[in-house]
Design a protein around this motif. Sequence first.
Motif, PDB file in Angstrom:
ATOM      1  N   ARG A 263       0.813  -1.220   0.000  1.00  0.00           N
ATOM      2  CA  ARG A 263       0.000   0.000   0.000  1.00  0.00           C
ATOM      3  C   ARG A 263       0.850   1.275   0.000  1.00  0.00           C
ATOM      4  N   ARG A 264       2.140   1.132  -0.273  1.00  0.00           N
ATOM      5  CA  ARG A 264       3.016   2.302  -0.358  1.00  0.00           C
ATOM      6  C   ARG A 264       3.793   2.316  -1.667  1.00  0.00           C
ATOM      7  N   PHE A 265       4.359   1.177  -2.032  1.00  0.00           N
ATOM      8  CA  PHE A 265       5.262   1.185  -3.173  1.00  0.00           C
ATOM      9  C   PHE A 265       4.952   0.077  -4.176  1.00  0.00           C
ATOM     10  N   ALA A 266       5.057  -1.169  -3.742  1.00  0.00           N
ATOM     11  CA  ALA A 266       4.909  -2.270  -4.701  1.00  0.00           C
ATOM     12  C   ALA A 266       4.579  -3.567  -3.975  1.00  0.00           C
ATOM     13  N   ASP A 267       4.513  -4.632  -4.750  1.00  0.00           N
ATOM     14  CA  ASP A 267       4.273  -5.965  -4.207  1.00  0.00           C
ATOM     15  C   ASP A 267       5.568  -6.770  -4.332  1.00  0.00           C
ATOM     16  N   ASP A 268       6.057  -7.272  -3.208  1.00  0.00           N
ATOM     17  CA  ASP A 268       7.251  -8.120  -3.213  1.00  0.00           C
ATOM     18  C   ASP A 268       6.793  -9.567  -3.347  1.00  0.00           C
ATOM     19  N   HIS A 269       7.173 -10.195  -4.453  1.00  0.00           N
ATOM     20  CA  HIS A 269       6.717 -11.558  -4.718  1.00  0.00           C
ATOM     21  C   HIS A 269       7.480 -12.605  -3.921  1.00  0.00           C
ATOM     22  N   ALA A 270       8.530 -12.216  -3.215  1.00  0.00           N
ATOM     23  CA  ALA A 270       9.257 -13.170  -2.366  1.00  0.00           C
ATOM     24  C   ALA A 270       8.494 -13.439  -1.075  1.00  0.00           C
ATOM     25  N   ILE A 271       7.567 -12.557  -0.717  1.00  0.00           N
ATOM     26  CA  ILE A 271       6.717 -12.746   0.458  1.00  0.00           C
ATOM     27  C   ILE A 271       5.296 -12.977  -0.027  1.00  0.00           C
TER      28      ILE A 271
ATOM     29  N   HIS B 210       7.577 -16.981   3.092  1.00  0.00           N
ATOM     30  CA  HIS B 210       8.714 -16.610   2.273  1.00  0.00           C
ATOM     31  C   HIS B 210       8.778 -17.620   1.134  1.00  0.00           C
ATOM     32  N   VAL B 211       8.807 -17.158  -0.112  1.00  0.00           N
ATOM     33  CA  VAL B 211       8.777 -18.053  -1.261  1.00  0.00           C
ATOM     34  C   VAL B 211      10.011 -17.818  -2.112  1.00  0.00           C
TER      35      VAL B 211
ATOM     36  N   ASP C 121      10.194 -18.956 -12.259  1.00  0.00           N
ATOM     37  CA  ASP C 121       9.554 -18.646 -10.985  1.00  0.00           C
ATOM     38  C   ASP C 121      10.546 -18.013 -10.008  1.00  0.00           C
ATOM     39  N   LYS C 122      11.788 -18.475 -10.021  1.00  0.00           N
ATOM     40  CA  LYS C 122      12.805 -17.894  -9.137  1.00  0.00           C
ATOM     41  C   LYS C 122      13.068 -16.434  -9.491  1.00  0.00           C
ATOM     42  N   ILE C 123      13.083 -16.121 -10.772  1.00  0.00           N
ATOM     43  CA  ILE C 123      13.261 -14.729 -11.193  1.00  0.00           C
ATOM     44  C   ILE C 123      12.067 -13.900 -10.734  1.00  0.00           C
ATOM     45  N   TYR C 124      10.845 -14.437 -10.918  1.00  0.00           N
ATOM     46  CA  TYR C 124       9.638 -13.736 -10.484  1.00  0.00           C
ATOM     47  C   TYR C 124       9.659 -13.490  -8.974  1.00  0.00           C
ATOM     48  N   ARG C 125      10.164 -14.463  -8.215  1.00  0.00           N
ATOM     49  CA  ARG C 125      10.218 -14.369  -6.751  1.00  0.00           C
ATOM     50  C   ARG C 125      11.521 -13.736  -6.253  1.00  0.00           C
ATOM     51  N   ASN C 126      12.331 -13.203  -7.163  1.00  0.00           N
ATOM     52  CA  ASN C 126      13.604 -12.559  -6.814  1.00  0.00           C
ATOM     53  C   ASN C 126      14.513 -13.511  -6.040  1.00  0.00           C
ATOM     54  N   PHE C 127      14.469 -14.786  -6.406  1.00  0.00           N
ATOM     55  CA  PHE C 127      15.294 -15.819  -5.792  1.00  0.00           C
ATOM     56  C   PHE C 127      15.107 -15.884  -4.275  1.00  0.00           C
ATOM     57  N   GLY C 128      13.949 -15.429  -3.797  1.00  0.00           N
ATOM     58  CA  GLY C 128      13.656 -15.487  -2.367  1.00  0.00           C
ATOM     59  C   GLY C 128      14.213 -14.337  -1.562  1.00  0.00           C
ATOM     60  N   TYR C 129      14.847 -13.383  -2.217  1.00  0.00           N
ATOM     61  CA  TYR C 129      15.413 -12.244  -1.485  1.00  0.00           C
ATOM     62  C   TYR C 129      14.349 -11.171  -1.326  1.00  0.00           C
ATOM     63  N   THR C 130      14.017 -10.915  -0.080  1.00  0.00           N
ATOM     64  CA  THR C 130      12.939  -9.999   0.239  1.00  0.00           C
ATOM     65  C   THR C 130      13.398  -8.548   0.133  1.00  0.00           C
ATOM     66  N   ARG C 131      12.516  -7.727  -0.394  1.00  0.00           N
ATOM     67  CA  ARG C 131      12.753  -6.288  -0.483  1.00  0.00           C
ATOM     68  C   ARG C 131      12.004  -5.607   0.662  1.00  0.00           C
ATOM     69  N   PRO C 132      12.257  -4.341   0.917  1.00  0.00           N
ATOM     70  CA  PRO C 132      11.544  -3.643   2.001  1.00  0.00           C
ATOM     71  C   PRO C 132      10.025  -3.696   1.865  1.00  0.00           C
ATOM     72  N   GLU C 133       9.520  -3.648   0.643  1.00  0.00           N
ATOM     73  CA  GLU C 133       8.066  -3.699   0.471  1.00  0.00           C
ATOM     74  C   GLU C 133       7.489  -5.048   0.895  1.00  0.00           C
ATOM     75  N   GLY C 134       8.295  -6.107   0.871  1.00  0.00           N
ATOM     76  CA  GLY C 134       7.835  -7.411   1.349  1.00  0.00           C
ATOM     77  C   GLY C 134       7.628  -7.419   2.849  1.00  0.00           C
ATOM     78  N   TYR C 135       8.539  -6.798   3.568  1.00  0.00           N
ATOM     79  CA  TYR C 135       8.376  -6.696   5.021  1.00  0.00           C
ATOM     80  C   TYR C 135       7.172  -5.834   5.374  1.00  0.00           C
TER      81      TYR C 135
ATOM     82  N   MET D 184       8.878 -19.734   6.827  1.00  0.00           N
ATOM     83  CA  MET D 184      10.105 -19.104   6.344  1.00  0.00           C
ATOM     84  C   MET D 184      10.956 -20.159   5.648  1.00  0.00           C
ATOM     85  N   GLU D 185      11.375 -19.844   4.433  1.00  0.00           N
ATOM     86  CA  GLU D 185      12.195 -20.766   3.653  1.00  0.00           C
ATOM     87  C   GLU D 185      13.618 -20.250   3.647  1.00  0.00           C
ATOM     88  N   ASP D 186      14.555 -21.153   3.784  1.00  0.00           N
ATOM     89  CA  ASP D 186      15.957 -20.777   3.730  1.00  0.00           C
ATOM     90  C   ASP D 186      16.232 -20.159   2.356  1.00  0.00           C
ATOM     91  N   GLY D 187      16.761 -18.971   2.342  1.00  0.00           N
ATOM     92  CA  GLY D 187      16.949 -18.243   1.102  1.00  0.00           C
ATOM     93  C   GLY D 187      18.107 -18.711   0.253  1.00  0.00           C
TER      94      GLY D 187
END
Length: 170
Positions: free
Chosen positions: A95-103, A120-121, A128-142, A166-169
């Motif tokens: 609701r501020r910036f974007a949707d983080d697909h890793a979360i 955590h995905v 799918d890994k590219i879409y999910r940013n390889f599981g690396y969460t961005r601030p918008e995910g938190y 939570m999945e091991d990244g």
Amino acid sequence: MADSCCDMPPETLDFEEPIAVLLKEIETLESLPRTLALEREIESLRRRLESVRAELYKTLTPWQRVQVARHQNRPGLEDFIQRLFTGFVEIHGDRRFADDHAIMTGFVEYQGQPVLLVGHVKGGDTKDKIYRNFGYTRPEGYRKALRAMRLAEKFRNIGRVGLEFMEDGR
């Protein structure tokens, strides 16, 4: 066809070799024409497989536990959603910036009880890994996870519970 007790990922870990040998033997016997003696032999091998598997996983070293936890074919959040929950409704964006697909967040039902799910995905295949940013969460995910938890908190008087996966990244 093999029972689910005998499913083994094609990528076996070094310490799982005794399990892989038994699985291969069962697979070979199942491809033969069925007889009563063959059925008994297969059932005997399945019982042996379960006891070997139980003994092996009971005595894992800490490093072997890490290897199992990081296995590329371990179930992920989407697998748990499909097998354990019903009525998944995903919540998108912070609701501020974007949707983080890793979360992945959303509401589900678990045994008739409404539950908030935050997970955590990492992704499965390369696309799918590219879409999910390889599981690396961005601030918008938190922020998305926090927003979902605050939303669930509003409904806590009607029994909403929060679960986190939570999945091991790595």
